[in-house]
Design a protein around this motif. Structure first.
Motif, mmCIF file in Angstrom:
data_model
loop_
_atom_site.group_PDB
_atom_site.id
_atom_site.type_symbol
_atom_site.label_atom_id
_atom_site.label_comp_id
_atom_site.label_asym_id
_atom_site.label_seq_id
_atom_site.Cartn_x
_atom_site.Cartn_y
_atom_site.Cartn_z
ATOM 1 N N ILE A 37 -21.224 -6.207 -85.284
ATOM 2 C CA ILE A 37 -21.947 -7.430 -85.626
ATOM 3 C C ILE A 37 -21.047 -8.307 -86.493
ATOM 4 C CG2 ILE A 37 -23.888 -8.360 -86.953
ATOM 5 C CD1 ILE A 37 -25.518 -5.964 -86.117
ATOM 6 N N SER A 38 -21.067 -9.600 -86.196
ATOM 7 C CA SER A 38 -20.280 -10.548 -86.981
ATOM 8 C C SER A 38 -20.857 -10.676 -88.384
ATOM 9 C CB SER A 38 -20.292 -11.914 -86.278
ATOM 10 O OG SER A 38 -19.748 -12.908 -87.120
ATOM 11 N N LEU A 39 -19.971 -10.609 -89.398
ATOM 12 C CA LEU A 39 -20.394 -10.740 -90.793
ATOM 13 C C LEU A 39 -19.857 -12.046 -91.378
ATOM 14 C CD1 LEU A 39 -19.737 -7.131 -92.153
ATOM 15 C CD2 LEU A 39 -21.927 -8.134 -91.522
ATOM 16 N N PRO A 40 -20.574 -12.608 -92.345
ATOM 17 C CA PRO A 40 -20.049 -13.799 -93.034
ATOM 18 C C PRO A 40 -18.747 -13.453 -93.751
ATOM 19 C CG PRO A 40 -22.400 -13.496 -93.472
ATOM 20 C CD PRO A 40 -21.939 -12.256 -92.792
ATOM 21 N N GLN A 41 -17.705 -14.221 -93.522
ATOM 22 C CA GLN A 41 -16.403 -13.947 -94.120
ATOM 23 C C GLN A 41 -15.543 -15.207 -94.070
ATOM 24 O OE1 GLN A 41 -14.854 -10.758 -91.730
ATOM 25 N NE2 GLN A 41 -15.059 -11.882 -89.822
ATOM 26 N N GLU A 320 -27.430 -16.721 -93.102
ATOM 27 C CA GLU A 320 -27.230 -15.784 -92.006
ATOM 28 C C GLU A 320 -27.910 -14.436 -92.214
ATOM 29 O OE1 GLU A 320 -25.939 -16.232 -89.152
ATOM 30 O OE2 GLU A 320 -25.080 -18.221 -89.408
ATOM 31 N N LEU A 321 -28.317 -14.123 -93.437
ATOM 32 C CA LEU A 321 -28.876 -12.798 -93.704
ATOM 33 C C LEU A 321 -30.116 -12.486 -92.854
ATOM 34 C CD1 LEU A 321 -28.312 -10.320 -95.381
ATOM 35 C CD2 LEU A 321 -29.829 -11.216 -97.156
ATOM 36 N N PRO A 322 -31.094 -13.396 -92.722
ATOM 37 C CA PRO A 322 -32.252 -13.076 -91.860
ATOM 38 C C PRO A 322 -31.852 -12.805 -90.403
ATOM 39 C CG PRO A 322 -32.737 -14.952 -93.274
ATOM 40 C CD PRO A 322 -31.277 -14.699 -93.410
ATOM 41 N N SER A 323 -30.965 -13.645 -89.861
ATOM 42 C CA SER A 323 -30.539 -13.423 -88.473
ATOM 43 C C SER A 323 -29.689 -12.161 -88.365
ATOM 44 C CB SER A 323 -29.749 -14.628 -87.951
ATOM 45 O OG SER A 323 -28.508 -14.753 -88.625
ATOM 46 N N LEU A 324 -28.967 -11.842 -89.446
ATOM 47 C CA LEU A 324 -28.165 -10.618 -89.461
ATOM 48 C C LEU A 324 -29.077 -9.398 -89.359
ATOM 49 C CD1 LEU A 324 -25.295 -9.446 -89.819
ATOM 50 C CD2 LEU A 324 -25.739 -9.407 -92.280
ATOM 51 N N ILE A 325 -30.173 -9.416 -90.108
ATOM 52 C CA ILE A 325 -31.126 -8.302 -90.058
ATOM 53 C C ILE A 325 -31.750 -8.202 -88.673
ATOM 54 C CG2 ILE A 325 -33.322 -7.458 -90.975
ATOM 55 C CD1 ILE A 325 -32.550 -8.632 -93.674
ATOM 56 N N ARG A 326 -32.104 -9.345 -88.087
ATOM 57 C CA ARG A 326 -32.687 -9.328 -86.736
ATOM 58 C C ARG A 326 -31.695 -8.760 -85.723
ATOM 59 N NH1 ARG A 326 -34.696 -14.417 -88.317
ATOM 60 N NH2 ARG A 326 -33.016 -15.477 -87.192
ATOM 61 N N GLU A 327 -30.445 -9.189 -85.827
ATOM 62 C CA GLU A 327 -29.434 -8.706 -84.879
ATOM 63 C C GLU A 327 -29.191 -7.211 -85.035
ATOM 64 O OE1 GLU A 327 -24.842 -9.680 -83.444
ATOM 65 O OE2 GLU A 327 -25.815 -10.931 -84.965
#
Length: 727
Positions: A37-41, A320-327
């Motif tokens: 999964i792509s992470l914020p960076q 991005e955290l909410p979409s990160l959790i969904r993904e």
């Protein structure tokens, strides 16, 4: 060479909330979730020798060994951590597509330093481990992880990418050019990455590959920030300087995050880190003069860049955290489904046999229910109106086939049919003949098979010969029926096997167990069919069915009725009576019919042929019904359907040899590898989900940290000092 820290340079980048956010994201990266999964960076990208590493150094305040004639040969991840102890740890994170043996070797690379004195040598050692050398591979997709700890270290992660190469050289092949571009573009494509597109003022920005890539992967420019380096190389008042001023104003290439201009140290003049402390002073002095002073101060210098990056990164992570959790949840669910499809692990013989026993129980149950016509209490039976749903109901399929077989035998089972139709012979239909033509054939048969019997008398062998000829189509029809029923059963068993077992087991199960058993069933069914055909067609006619004499008698009655019809037609009367006035005299028509019916056949050979034909047809009808039922019960039912539930029963599994069990239920290398990958992925995703959920919970409770639990420990990448753990 002595290198020093400059912690003040980093303080502007991290607020209290941002530290918590970065802590959560860095922990996800430690868990390896960025493989899935792509992470914020923050991704620092640019053409070769564009000054990327100097930008990284300026942002982090950490001096890197930088030379103008060298380039970054691999992605470099700079991780700053707060800890009571000061130190540097260098490790290698293998590319996810590397071979397992290579991954193991790279995972073992882990070196620690108390300071930066041996840092350049350590980087060179890491390059060797990655296989990078002047005579060999020039670039690697593996990632160098430089972890810096200290009591005043804020949390920050920045990734420096290899410089984009324009064309191949003596030391950089066309394969290297392609590799670097693929690696850089792969990072840039990640939707949660912030792209720092570094452009050198030494070259025309229109010819720098990084801008083309940035506009390709981020068409709206919403997550790209431009950075102009080496502005001091431009001639004052020149057109090039004016063009770069326009670029900085966002007039040439528009990015939503804008442009920044940095004046870094000259790597050729820099000796050690002594100049790093004076860097900001020199930069501020440069931007205070000339046309650069006309630009807003918010886009000049490293201090402003850090502030903007801090806000951008914080906003990016928070959004991005909410979409990160969904993904994570979606990929976790998908991975669990795929792992479930593989079934339980089957490494040992006991595990393999147990799995086969479980499969056999369900297999036998479904087969018995379908054969008995009980299509309930199972998701196996789909809608009966669909083709597959119908094939799953094998009793219904066989019933329809038996009915079609019976109808076909009645309509096409006989070679000749007495009719007035003038239709030629075909393979699918009987030959239509008149009774006289049929009788001629019978007479010819009687003549060719005559023995010692007197004229007008026929032997029973004639009836047998006629029956054998008349029933000739039986073999073709019944063999075709048996083959079709067997094929339907094969399709049914294949559906059952694929339902109760995963593809790897069901395919082998069909190949090693079901198909051989089906072949045996077909052999037995065909052998029984041949036996029944011989007992009906090769043995002399035998029947004690009371229908036979009734049928013969009906033929006699039919002859008398035919004579009565003819008499009525000749004498012009509507009925037959004992005394009837015709013309000028009384006539007993009833007596006339009786006398005529007693001697209707003046040709005794013709009469014998007629009787033989009637007896053969009467026997044929009885034998036909008996044969149809025999095929349905003794062949289809007993030889094909009844043995099905025993093909893969628990008893059959128990009797299987260890070799057969392993061949069928043993996991293939591909399956084991897939299971290991899925298990690892699920573990990483679960840990990542827990980290995200704990961060969300901590923010809801107003806490300022994310505690790590004991099960969050990551093999080969230990939890950093300074994190609190729950005991």
């Amino acid at each position: 060479m002595v290198l020093a820290f400059n912690a003040e340079n980093l303080n502007g980048l991290c607020s209290k909330d941002q530290l918590v956010l970065l802590d959560a994201i860095d922990h996800l990266r430690l868990q390896g979730i960025d493989h899935y999964i792509s992470l914020p960076q923050i991704i620092v990208c640019g053409d070769q020798s564009s000054g990327k590493s100097s930008v990284l150094e300026a942002i982090s305040g950490v001096p890197f060994p930088v030379k103008s004639n060298l380039c970054t040969c691999f992605p470099t991840e700079l991780v700053l951590r707060r800890s009571a102890e000061i130190g540097v740890t260098v490790s290698i994170i293998p590319d996810n597509t590397s071979k397992t043996s290579t991954q193991d070797d790279l995972h073992k690379f882990r070196e620690e330093l108390d300071g930066f004195e041996g840092f350049p040598d350590l980087v060179e050692k890491a390059k060797v481990s990655m296989g990078i050398s002047t005579s060999g591979k020039a670039f690697s997709k593996d990632r160098l992880r430089v972890e810096i700890t200290g009591p005043d270290r804020p949390h920050l992660t920045i990734i420096d990418m290899p410089g984009l190469i324009h064309s191949e050289t003596k030391t950089q092949s066309s394969a290297d050019v392609k590799l670097v571009r693929n690696v850089v573009k792969g990072y840039m494509k990640q939707a949660r990455s912030i792209i720092l597109a570094v452009v050198s003022a030494k070259n025309d920005f229109a010819n720098q590959v990084v801008l083309n890539f940035a506009r390709e992967v981020d068409k709206r420019g919403s997550r790209t920030m431009g950075v102009i380096t080496k502005p001091d190389t431009l001639v004052e008042g020149s057109g090039s300087e004016a063009l770069y001023i326009s670029l900085a104003r966002n007039n040439q290439v528009n990015f939503d995050l804008g442009w920044h201009v940095l004046k870094n140290l000259d790597s050729e003049k820099q000796k050690g880190s002594s100049l790093l402390g004076s860097r900001n002073t020199e930069e501020a002095l440069f931007f205070s003069k000339g046309v650069w002073n006309e630009l807003p101060s918010s886009m000049l210098g490293i201090n402003e860049l850090r502030k903007n990056l801090s806000n951008v990164l914080l906003r990016q992570i928070a959004l991005e955290l909410p979409s990160l959790i969904r993904e994570i949840n979606l990929k976790l669910e998908d991975s669990r489904d795929k792992l479930e499809e593989l079934g339980e692990p089957r490494r040992t013989l006991d595990e393999q046999r147990l799995r086969l026993l479980q499969i056999s129980e369900e297999f036998q149950s479904l087969v018995e229910r379908s054969v008995s016509g009980t299509y309930v209490s199972s998701t196996f039976f789909e809608d009966a109106e669909t083709d597959q749903g119908y094939q799953e109901r094998i009793r219904a399929v066989i019933q329809a086939m038996n009915k079609e077989f019976a109808d076909g035998m009645v309509k096409r089972g006989h070679r000749r049919e007495i009719s007035s139709k003038k239709q030629g012979f075909s393979n699918k239909e009987p030959e239509f003949v008149t009774r006289d033509d049929f009788l001629k054939h019978v007479q010819n048969m009687m003549q060719r098979t005559r023995g010692r019997e007197l004229p007008g008398i026929f032997t029973t062998l004639v009836v047998a010969d006629l029956f054998q000829q008349h029933s000739a189509p039986w073999e073709r029809i019944v063999q075709d029926h048996v083959k079709k029923a067997w094929e339907a059963v094969g399709e049914f068993l294949e559906l059952v096997a694929t339902y109760v077992a995963d593809a790897s087991i069901s395919d082998t199960l069909i190949d090693k167990i079901i198909q051989p058993a089906l072949d045996k069933l077909l052999f037995n069914a065909q052998a029984k069919t041949t036996k029944l055909l011989n007992s009906h067609r090769r043995v002399h006619p035998i029947t004690y069915n009371h229908e036979f004499p009734k049928t013969i008698h009906s033929h006699c009655c039919h002859s008398k009725e035919e004579i009565s019809r003819i008499v009525c037609e000749v004498f012009g009367t509507s009925s037959i009576s004992d005394s009837q006035y015709i013309g000028s005299r009384h006539v007993n028509l009833s007596a006339l019919v009786n006398r005529l019916s007693g001697c209707t056949e003046p040709d005794i050979e013709h009469s014998a042929a007629s009787e033989a034909l009637d007896r053969m047809l009467a026997y044929y009808n009885i034998a036909l019904k008996r044969f149809i039922d025999s095929i349905a019960t003794e062949v289809i039912e007993q030889k094909i359907l009844m043995p099905l539930s025993d093909i893969l029963s628990p008893v059959a599994v128990f009797k299987m040899s260890p070799d057969v069990v392993e061949i069928i239920a043993g996991e293939s290398q591909e399956s084991r590898k897939k299971r290991e990958e899925l298990t690892k992925k699920i573990d990483v995703l679960q840990r990542g989900l827990k980290t995200c959920e704990r961060f969300v919970d901590s923010k809801l409770r107003g806490e300022a940290k994310v505690d790590l639990e004991p099960d969050d420990e990551i093999p080969e990448v230990p939890t950093m000092n300074g994190y609190e753990t729950d005991e």
